[in-house]
Every structure is written in C-alpha cells, then in structure tokens.
Design an enzyme around this catalytic site. Structure first.
Site, PDB file in Angstrom:
ATOM      1  N   GLY A  40      55.666  83.749  45.376  1.00  0.00           N
ATOM      2  CA  GLY A  40      56.295  82.746  46.241  1.00  0.00           C
ATOM      3  C   GLY A  40      56.943  81.652  45.411  1.00  0.00           C
ATOM      4  CB  SER A  41      59.352  79.019  46.352  1.00  0.00           C
ATOM      5  OG  SER A  41      58.635  78.368  47.372  1.00  0.00           O
ATOM      6  CB  THR A  42      54.477  76.733  45.498  1.00  0.00           C
ATOM      7  OG1 THR A  42      55.096  76.557  46.767  1.00  0.00           O
ATOM      8  CG2 THR A  42      53.956  75.404  45.006  1.00  0.00           C
ATOM      9  N   GLY A 109      50.933  85.471  52.694  1.00  0.00           N
ATOM     10  CA  GLY A 109      51.671  86.719  52.907  1.00  0.00           C
ATOM     11  C   GLY A 109      53.089  86.519  53.378  1.00  0.00           C
ATOM     12  N   GLY A 110      53.552  85.251  53.331  1.00  0.00           N
ATOM     13  CA  GLY A 110      54.952  84.992  53.684  1.00  0.00           C
ATOM     14  C   GLY A 110      55.895  85.825  52.827  1.00  0.00           C
ATOM     15  CD  GLU A 117      50.156  86.414  47.491  1.00  0.00           C
ATOM     16  OE1 GLU A 117      51.136  85.804  47.088  1.00  0.00           O
ATOM     17  OE2 GLU A 117      49.837  86.451  48.682  1.00  0.00           O
ATOM     18  CE  LYS A 135      54.441  76.188  52.786  1.00  0.00           C
ATOM     19  NZ  LYS A 135      54.274  76.992  51.611  1.00  0.00           N
TER      20      LYS A 135
HETATM   21  C1  5RP Z   1      53.364  85.389  49.231  1.00  0.00           C
HETATM   22  C2  5RP Z   1      52.544  84.216  49.575  1.00  0.00           C
HETATM   23  C3  5RP Z   1      53.062  82.891  49.135  1.00  0.00           C
HETATM   24  O1  5RP Z   1      52.152  82.314  48.261  1.00  0.00           O
HETATM   25  C4  5RP Z   1      53.269  82.034  50.357  1.00  0.00           C
HETATM   26  O2  5RP Z   1      54.193  82.700  51.210  1.00  0.00           O
HETATM   27  C5  5RP Z   1      53.816  80.647  50.013  1.00  0.00           C
HETATM   28  O3  5RP Z   1      55.099  80.739  49.486  1.00  0.00           O
HETATM   29  P1  5RP Z   1      55.940  79.446  49.111  1.00  0.00           P
HETATM   30  O4  5RP Z   1      55.243  78.783  47.974  1.00  0.00           O
HETATM   31  O5  5RP Z   1      57.298  79.995  48.743  1.00  0.00           O
HETATM   32  O6  5RP Z   1      56.012  78.575  50.338  1.00  0.00           O
HETATM   33  O7  5RP Z   1      51.495  84.281  50.173  1.00  0.00           O
HETATM   34  O8  5RP Z   1      52.842  86.557  49.790  1.00  0.00           O
END
Ligand code: 5RP
Length: 239
Positions: A40-42, A109-110, A117, A135
């Site tokens: 993910g982005s973070t 899971g986004g 994970e 969040k």
């Molecule tokens: C990927 C995930 C990511 O950690 C979650 O979707 C958060 O993503 P982001 O930091 O881009 O908001 O679970 O499967």
C-alpha cells in the site's frame, strides 16, 4: 511555459502524515532484524525509508515482502530480501491499514494483499501499523467493505455463504484490465459490505469456515503499535 512552476505542487497533509509515521516506525528497526514489508501507499514510504537507512546509515536488515508491489519497491530501494522459508520468525513487520478501531483491530486488504500480509504479520514478534488519522473509526465496517480472498473454484458457493452471514458481497473488478482482480496467489477478492460490525472476531471465524475462503481482511488482536499521522503530528496507540 519555462521550467519554473509558478506555484509549487501542493502535497496533501495526508501524504505528509504518511511519510511522518513511516519514519517513526522505521526507528524500531535494528541491525540484523528480519522485517516484514507491508503493502500500500503508506507501507511504500516505510520501504523507501528502510532503503535510505541502508544506503546512508549502513542499516543491516533483510526484508520479507507481503506482495509483488512490496517486492519490486524493496528491490528498487536496495533492501536485500529473504523468505519465510528461510526465516519463519520475523523480528518486526510494518504495514498500513484501511480501518482501525480503538482496540487496534483492523480491516486490511484495500490493495488485495491481506493474505500474505496476515501470514507475515503473524510470523512477526512485533506488528506495527502506519496510517493517517482518517483510518481511525468507532466501528469497523463503517463505509468500508471487508475483503476476503476466495479460490476461483469456490466463488459462487462462497458468495452464497457470505450472503447467509448477512453480508453484501461484491467481486473486486480490475480498473486497468477487464474482469476480476487476481491476487498474487491467483485468487479472487470479494469485498463484503457488513455495515458497522459488532463482533468482528466471531465474524472472522465464520468467514474463515466457508470452504474456499483463503483469508479475510479482518486483523483481530494482531497490531501491537499503531502510528497515526495527523496534520500536525503523530498519535501512538498501543495494545
Ligand atoms: C493492502 C493493505 C494496505 O496496507 C491498506 O490498503 C492501506 O493502504 P494505504 O496505505 O495505501 O492507504 O492492506 O492490502
């Protein structure tokens, strides 16, 4: 137009907050740690910062990526990689989240990577989450679907069972290709609307009992520390 921009591009406070929590989480790393690299982005900011620390400060770590995204970024960032086969026990895993409640339970899971994970997080002695403060919610499931990874062979039967549990399932479709999203494990993702959830632990258990459900995006009692980035600082939550 010349090469100078009249106005510098505005970086959103969320992007700045993500970077800030990533830097904070990376402070937990020590030489010789085996670290799970989230998706993910973070988590991407975390991976890039680990790469910088390796380059600048000579940090000695090995990473276990949770997705092809994390793997490719880690390679580009200069992080030497290993596998769970070589190291079934990790010192630390750092990852992002889609929703977090005050008990530090989460929906993940986004990015469709929740199965790896969860495996990587469960192998880690410490699991740190990085996210921006948007969040944090009172109840998981408020305006957020719960992703589950499903074997393609079981899509119809698993979907029917999910409806019996009171969920509204939606097969995740790809934005850049026709058809369903296929995970790094070759499976489909069903995003389920349960609305705000009461007993996420029981729901997770029931979902996992459905034949063909590989894993769920409900991460219950897994996070040890959550760093939440605010416009003007960081909140640290601990379980
Ligand atoms: C990927 C995930 C990511 O950690 C979650 O979707 C958060 O993503 P982001 O930091 O881009 O908001 O679970 O499967």
């Amino acid at each position: 137009m010349g090469k100078w921009k009249l106005r510098p591009e505005k970086v959103s406070w969320r992007e700045e907050a993500k970077k800030r929590v990533a830097l904070e989480a990376v402070k937990h790393l020590q030489d010789d740690f085996i670290v799970g690299l989230g998706s993910g982005s973070t988590a991407a900011h975390v991976i890039q910062e680990i790469g910088r620390q390796i380059l600048k400060a000579g940090l000695r770590v090995l990473g276990v990526p949770t997705s092809s995204q994390a793997m490719m970024l880690a390679v580009r960032s200069g992080i030497p990689l290993t596998t769970l086969d070589e190291y079934p026990s990790l010192d630390l895993a750092i990852d992002g989240a889609d929703q977090i409640d005050k008990k530090l339970d989460m929906i993940k899971g986004g990015g469709g990577a929740m199965t790896r994970e969860k495996i990587v997080a469960s192998a880690a002695k410490q699991f740190i989450i990085v996210a921006d403060e948007t969040k944090l919610v009172d109840k998981l499931g408020t305006n957020c679907r719960v992703p589950v990874e499903v074997l393609p062979f079981a899509l119809a039967t698993a979907t029917a069972s999910i409806k019996e549990l009171g969920g509204k399932p939606l097969l995740r479709e790809s934005g850049r290709k026709v058809g369903a999203v296929v995970t790094d494990n070759g499976n489909y993702i069903v995003d389920i609307d349960f609305g705000p959830m009461k007993d996420t632990e029981e729901l997770n258990r029931r979902l996992k009992l459905i034949p063909g459900v590989v894993e769920t995006g409900l991460f219950i009692k897994m996070a040890d520390i959550v760093y939440l980035g605010k416009p003007d600082g960081i909140i640290r939550l601990e379980r």
